[in-house]
Design an enzyme around this catalytic site. Structure first.
Site, PDB file in Angstrom:
ATOM      1  N   ASN A   4     -18.580 -17.845  21.380  1.00  0.00           N
ATOM      2  CA  ASN A   4     -18.355 -16.653  20.934  1.00  0.00           C
ATOM      3  C   ASN A   4     -19.356 -16.173  19.995  1.00  0.00           C
ATOM      4  O   ASN A   4     -19.726 -15.096  19.968  1.00  0.00           O
ATOM      5  CB  ASN A   4     -17.136 -16.511  20.108  1.00  0.00           C
ATOM      6  CG  ASN A   4     -15.867 -17.036  21.053  1.00  0.00           C
ATOM      7  OD1 ASN A   4     -14.697 -17.363  20.872  1.00  0.00           O
ATOM      8  ND2 ASN A   4     -16.216 -16.794  22.506  1.00  0.00           N
ATOM      9  N   LYS A  62     -14.716 -15.492  11.843  1.00  0.00           N
ATOM     10  CA  LYS A  62     -13.763 -15.089  12.799  1.00  0.00           C
ATOM     11  C   LYS A  62     -12.304 -15.402  12.195  1.00  0.00           C
ATOM     12  O   LYS A  62     -11.677 -16.423  11.939  1.00  0.00           O
ATOM     13  CB  LYS A  62     -13.612 -15.877  14.232  1.00  0.00           C
ATOM     14  CG  LYS A  62     -12.213 -15.319  14.999  1.00  0.00           C
ATOM     15  CD  LYS A  62     -12.344 -16.289  16.229  1.00  0.00           C
ATOM     16  CE  LYS A  62     -13.532 -16.082  17.164  1.00  0.00           C
ATOM     17  NZ  LYS A  62     -13.466 -16.992  18.428  1.00  0.00           N
TER      18      LYS A  62
END
Length: 446
Positions: free
Chosen positions: A280, A285
């Protein structure tokens, strides 16, 4: 020198305090329970020995069988190599541990597994042949303190699983200090469960899950916390995550609040050491539940942290259903720097986040901001940014050695210049600041 204003709860008081601890070459540990014992483990030791400095044991497993709350185990420098788990794989999707720490200390009397002062114990798991998922350290106990350890090389020996783990944690009130965890086929350090854990002044880097069931590079984060409800108080402080093939810090599926502070993330989302994309690639995150709305969502906090040159977002809400707090962070050269993509109860995409005193420069500054609460950030104050606002915009040297106390190295990079227009442009959010008001970004100017 600008005056320091301490408003509200100080930044460094949000988790368990770590008391400096030194022990002379005697047999008891000062500052812990009365008559607590000190033991020694060394690569050339013998588990039939006395466990003294002159006659150390060979394994941390034997040390755990002996220690009691308040005891300290000094791990001497050198390499501790592992070739197999403590049990056999029942199947290719089973999980095995190389080291299990399941004996707990108690409040005020943690069990300490510390590097001997001035030495570096290296736990190398690269030789493990187990054909299933592997945990290097599996910490299921509570009130345990690991300090000064290097943990490396946990493999993934088939393609049927998402990842293996350097350090897996499911106990509570543990401290992981000055840990260097790297080159695993999965996350460097992962909090699966438990509350009150502190990850302090630690590094996770060069993790890449080449052999994995969901695509090479998709699961090797630097640090992760995917904890269940009822386990508050997990904190990452003073940590660095770089060259991890997935994300630097990942809080997906966490049902208890997590705080990340004074931490750095860069060059995540690539095959380590290259510019070839892998997972990713977000620096931080901060939550999410697989893209869906979840009524059990909790608020996380990311503050005084820096993200730069990650393959995707610097700070990412990851479809989080509630507004996290993003205070006094710096994002440089990410795409975007702040991505507040959230989700509402109908499943629609909305902006989610409380953003104050943040700084975004170069890259793509923001995305998905509609619906957020954003004020006193560099992009909504009308201040023109340039390199001249900073002492330096260098992206090299961030992996410099830490000082002896384990704190982050002090660099000029992305710190405000003395005449920066970003000084005193913030708003009080209860964190320490200097001058008339907080500065923008992760670093207060002098």
């Amino acid at each position: 020198m600008r005056p320091v204003r301490i408003v509200g709860r100080a930044l460094l008081m949000s988790a368990v305090a770590v008391t400096p601890f030194t022990v002379p070459a005697g047999s008891t540990a000062a500052g812990n329970a009365a008559a607590a014992s000190v033991y020694y483990v060394a690569p050339n030791g013998n588990d039939s020995a006395a466990g003294t400095q002159a006659a150390p044991w060979a394994t941390i497993a034997h040390a755990q069988a002996v220690v009691q709350p308040g005891d300290t185990v000094y791990l001497r420098g050198g390499t501790y190599s592992y070739s197999h788990g403590i049990k056999s794989c029942a199947s290719q999707t089973d999980r095995v541990d190389a080291i299990t720490l399941n004996k707990s200390g108690s409040s005020g009397s943690s069990i300490r597994y510390w590097a001997y002062p001035g030495e570096k114990p290296v736990f190398n798991f690269s030789g493990m042949k187990d054909d299933c998922r592997i945990k290097g350290f599996d910490v299921t106990g509570s009130w345990i303190h690991l300090k000064g350890l290097e943990v490396t090389g946990v493999p993934q020996n088939n393609n049927l699983n998402h990842e293996s783990w350097g350090i897996w944690i499911s106990g509570s009130n543990n401290t992981f200090e000055q840990i260097n965890t790297h080159h695993h086929m999965g996350p460097g350090l992962f909090i699966q469960n438990g509350g009150g854990n502190l990850v302090l002044n630690s590094d996770a880097h060069d993790n890449y899950d080449l052999h994995t069931s969901n695509g090479a590079g998709e699961s090797a984060d630097g640090f992760g916390a995917h904890i269940s409800a009822g386990n508050p108080g997990n904190v990452f402080r003073g940590c660095r995550a770089w060259w991890n093939s997935d994300d630097g810090f990942d809080l997906i599926s966490a049902y208890s609040s997590v705080t990340i502070e004074n931490s750095w993330a860069w060059r995540n989302g690539y095959i380590p050491g290259t510019t070839t994309g892998a997972g990713n690639g977000n620096g931080f995150k901060a939550g999410g539940y697989g893209g869906d709305y979840d009524a059990g969502a909790v608020k996380h906090t990311v503050r005084t942290s820096v993200a730069f040159l990650n393959r995707a977002s610097g700070f990412y809400a990851n479809h989080h259903p509630v507004a996290n707090d993003y205070f006094s962070n710096t994002s440089y050269g990410n795409h975007p720097d702040f991505n507040m993509l959230g989700v509402d109860s109908s499943g629609a995409a909305v902006g989610r986040g409380n953003l104050r005193n943040n700084l975004a420069y170069t890259g793509t500054l923001t995305s998905n901001m509609t619906g957020t609460s954003a004020a006193n950030n560099s992009w909504n104050l009308g201040v023109a940014l340039s390199d001249a606002q900073f002492q330096s915009v260098s992206t090299s040297g961030w992996d410099a050695p830490r000082p002896a106390d384990g704190s982050l190295p002090v660099l000029p990079s992305l710190r405000l210049a003395a005449n920066s227009a970003l000084i005193d442009k913030g708003v009080n959010v209860g964190l320490p600041y200097k001058g008339q008001a907080p500065d923008l970004g992760a670093f207060e100017a002098n």
